[in-house]
Enzyme design. Structure first.
Site, PDB file in Angstrom:
ATOM      1  N   GLN A 239       0.795  -1.200   0.003  1.00 31.85           N
ATOM      2  CA  GLN A 239       0.118  -0.017  -0.173  1.00 31.85           C
ATOM      3  C   GLN A 239       0.817   1.118  -0.055  1.00 31.85           C
ATOM      4  OE1 GLN A 239      -2.257  -0.996   3.471  1.00 31.85           O
ATOM      5  NE2 GLN A 239      -3.225  -2.620   2.386  1.00 31.85           N
ATOM      6  N   HIS A 240       0.411   2.324  -0.208  1.00 32.89           N
ATOM      7  CA  HIS A 240       1.081   3.547  -0.258  1.00 32.89           C
ATOM      8  C   HIS A 240       1.794   3.988   1.056  1.00 32.89           C
ATOM      9  CE1 HIS A 240       0.177   4.680  -4.334  1.00 32.89           C
ATOM     10  NE2 HIS A 240      -1.458   4.368  -4.077  1.00 32.89           N
ATOM     11  N   ALA A 241       3.174   4.540   0.905  1.00 32.21           N
ATOM     12  CA  ALA A 241       3.646   4.871   2.004  1.00 32.21           C
ATOM     13  C   ALA A 241       2.695   6.117   2.436  1.00 32.21           C
ATOM     14  CB  ALA A 241       4.956   5.367   1.642  1.00 32.21           C
TER      15      ALA A 241
END
Ligand SMILES: *[C@@H]1O[C@H](CO)[C@@H](O)[C@H](O)[C@H]1NC(C)=O
Length: 604
Positions: A239-241
């Site tokens: 998932q996105h940082a």
């Protein structure tokens, strides 16, 4: 003990009958733990205090940069056991202080593991403030990476099986020949060969214009994108940082932008050779941009599940809008470049770098754009915020700038779009931000054009040094090195401490150079394997790669319907989630394969 646990640990599932059972059973709390369902990436932490006074427990996450400690629990001296659910994604630092004082009695860092049950014992040793904290494990955790390993092994075996299928078929045919029943089999295989021949004729026809490695790269990015959009198995690194840093999900969009740049150069050169007039070219570019933006604006921002569209939460920027605009600028740059195709035959001193020198106007444009990004980011005064702020705000940076999420980038977006931007930025949970921030905002678009420009360089190299594979690969390598080194310098090889941290939300300069480096390496490797050596045809990625708009729009619109996803029954581990996400992704790849078989390619 049942009572202590019920402050947060409720019994939603089995209700009273189970509590009776629970009281009867010997392992009293053991039973309760089972009743309460821990979810993915959660662990249970029970505090046992033997102190004569109440203490407060605070926590902070290692991934949260300079974050203020947040209250986790208050452990009283009477009710001296209390349990909380903690996240296992990142290492947590716990700090224990007296309720009415701010000295730290003890602190410890721990990476909790999924579904584990931990006990933290606080005991007094001697003086009142001399406290010993010790952590014990009551129930051993799940191995959260086991599903990933299993998925990897299964996918790898499928790939190996697929790759060796032709050999197996050939071998079995030989066996059958020996048994003198190969007659029908060989007929079949002849038919198959004919079909293959037809295909290969098609391929050789399209080979001159289509670069298979580029389609493979595009399809690979798209496949990863579908997978991470479905949830990436619930793993944080898919998932996105939260803010700074780089995860798998952060890689995909810059790869796309890079590929757009390369495709623009290759497509325009072929249209130029065909003698498409300028006006028609411009019309086509404008049309594609408008269609991309409209698709993004109308379909991607909300789904039918959200109910009626409301102007109040409408989001104006978006992924396709960003891609469309980037495409538009890159296409205009390519259209108005003085040189579109250069013969290598003319000998000048700058021949080895002609792909750079001949495009000097583009370079000036890009340098100006990047200067603009740097100036706006670092010099634009933002009210109530420090100039040049790149942090997430919220509880980060010692809680000094809670409303400064994204600094100048957010300020510019608010000026352009008012409140019609993204309200759930990736930093919201970890950094507890309240302000909106749009990862596809205006300022970042500048750097996405720069990213596309790197992709255009790859396209020019492929065009100028056609059939000179060594030159192509060497140039790719040099680009990768230059960009990689500048990313390393800009970020000082750290996540948060660099001059410009690597950040997908801001599309920071270091992020773009880092992704440029990676794209050159990936495209170079794929070019070598798929186009130069022809060891691999790019399957299965080439299928979604040739129908990218279809798959992208399709998975966004239909992604959350059956059979792509369903309500999960086992929410306490990554198994079902990972299975579901891989299944959904595989279905889209398969749909793309069917469309490829039917020779249907959605073009806009
Ligand atoms: C941040 O914004 C909130 C709500 O808009 C406001 O209550 C708060 O005072 C602001 N904080 C700072 C430090 O400006």
């Amino acid at each position: 003990m049942c009572v202590f646990l019920s402050s947060r640990v409720i019994l939603p599932i089995f209700g009273q009958s189970s509590c009776v059972f629970c009281l009867l059973s010997v392992g009293l709390c053991e039973r309760l733990h089972k009743v309460y369902k821990l979810k993915i990436d959660e662990a249970l932490l029970i505090f046992h205090s033997e102190l004569p006074y109440s203490v407060s427990v605070y926590y902070t996450s290692d991934y949260c940069y300079k974050c203020v400690y947040q209250p986790l629990a208050t452990v009283g001296n009477v009710q001296n056991n209390i349990s909380v659910v903690v996240s296992t994604q990142f290492t947590l630092t716990l700090k224990i202080t007296p309720v009415d004082g701010n000295i730290t009695l003890c602190s410890l860092s721990q990476t909790f593991e999924e579904a584990g049950h931990y006990s933290l014992w606080m005991t007094q040793s001697g003086l009142p403030n001399d406290v010993t904290c010790s952590l014990a494990m009551d129930r051993s955790p799940n191995n959260a990476y086991l599903p990933l390993l299993a998925a990897f092994l299964i996918l790898a075996s499928i790939a190996v099986f697929w790759a060796s299928l032709p050999y197996i078929l050939r071998w079995s045919c030989i066996q059958r020949l020996k048994n003198r029943i190969c007659h029908r089999g060989s007929q079949n295989s002849i038919e198959m060969d004919e079909a293959n021949d037809e295909q290969s004729v098609d391929k050789s026809k399209s080979k001159s214009s289509r670069l298979k490695s580029l389609d493979t790269f595009r399809g690979f990015s798209l496949t990863v994108m579908v997978f991470v959009n479905y949830g990436g198995g619930g793993y944080w690194f898919f998932q996105h940082a939260p803010w700074n840093g780089l995860t798998v999900a952060d890689l995909v969009m810059p790869w796309f932008v890079f590929i757009i740049g390369t495709s623009v150069v290759l497509a325009f050169s072929s249209m130029h050779r065909k003698g498409v007039p300028l006006l028609q070219l411009l019309r086509k570019v404008t049309w594609r941009t408008i269609v991309l933006m409209l698709i993004g604006f109308c379909f991607m921002n909300y789904s039918p599940r959200d109910g009626y569209l409301s102007w109040s939460w409408l989001r104006i920027p978006g992924v396709l809008q960003r891609l469309g605009f980037t495409y538009f600028v890159l296409a205009l740059m390519q259209t108005f470049s003085p040189h579109r195709e250069i013969p290598l035959s003319v000998h000048n001193w700058w021949n080895p770098i002609q792909d750079l020198v001949l495009y000097w106007p583009e370079w000036i444009f890009i340098v100006l754009l990047e200067t603009m990004w740097l100036c706006l980011t670092f010099l634009l005064p933002v009210p109530n915020c420090p100039t040049g702020y790149l942090g997430a705000g919220g509880i980060g940076d010692n809680g000094l700038y809670p409303n400064c999420t994204g600094g100048a980038a957010a300020y510019i977006d608010r000026w352009f779009f008012k409140d019609n931007i993204f309200w759930h930025p990736t930093c919201k949970v970890l950094y507890r931000t309240t302000e909106p921030f749009d990862p596809e905002g205006v300022l970042g678009t500048i750097n996405s054009i720069v990213m596309g420009f790197f992709g255009m360089q790859a396209g020019k190299i492929l065009l100028f040094y056609r059939k000179m594979n060594k030159s192509i690969l060497a140039r790719f390598l040099i680009w990768a090195l230059v960009l990689g080194i500048s990313a390393a310098i800009l970020s000082k090889c750290t996540r948060d401490e660099g001059f410009i941290p690597v950040n997908k939300n801001l599309w920071s300069l270091s992020f773009v150079t880092c992704m440029g480096c990676m794209s050159f390496v990936l495209l170079g490797v794929m070019y070598f394997i798929v186009d130069v050596k022809e060891w691999w045809g790019g399957q299965p990625f080439i299928y979604p790669g040739m129908n990218s708009i279809f798959v992208y729009v399709g998975h966004s619109l239909l992604g959350f319907y059956f059979p792509f996803s369903w309500e999960m029954r086992f929410q306490d581990s990554h198994w079902e989630q990972l299975f579901q996400d891989i299944w959904g992704t595989a279905l889209w790849v398969f749909i793309a394969y069917l469309l490829y078989r039917k020779q249907f390619f959605l073009k806009i």
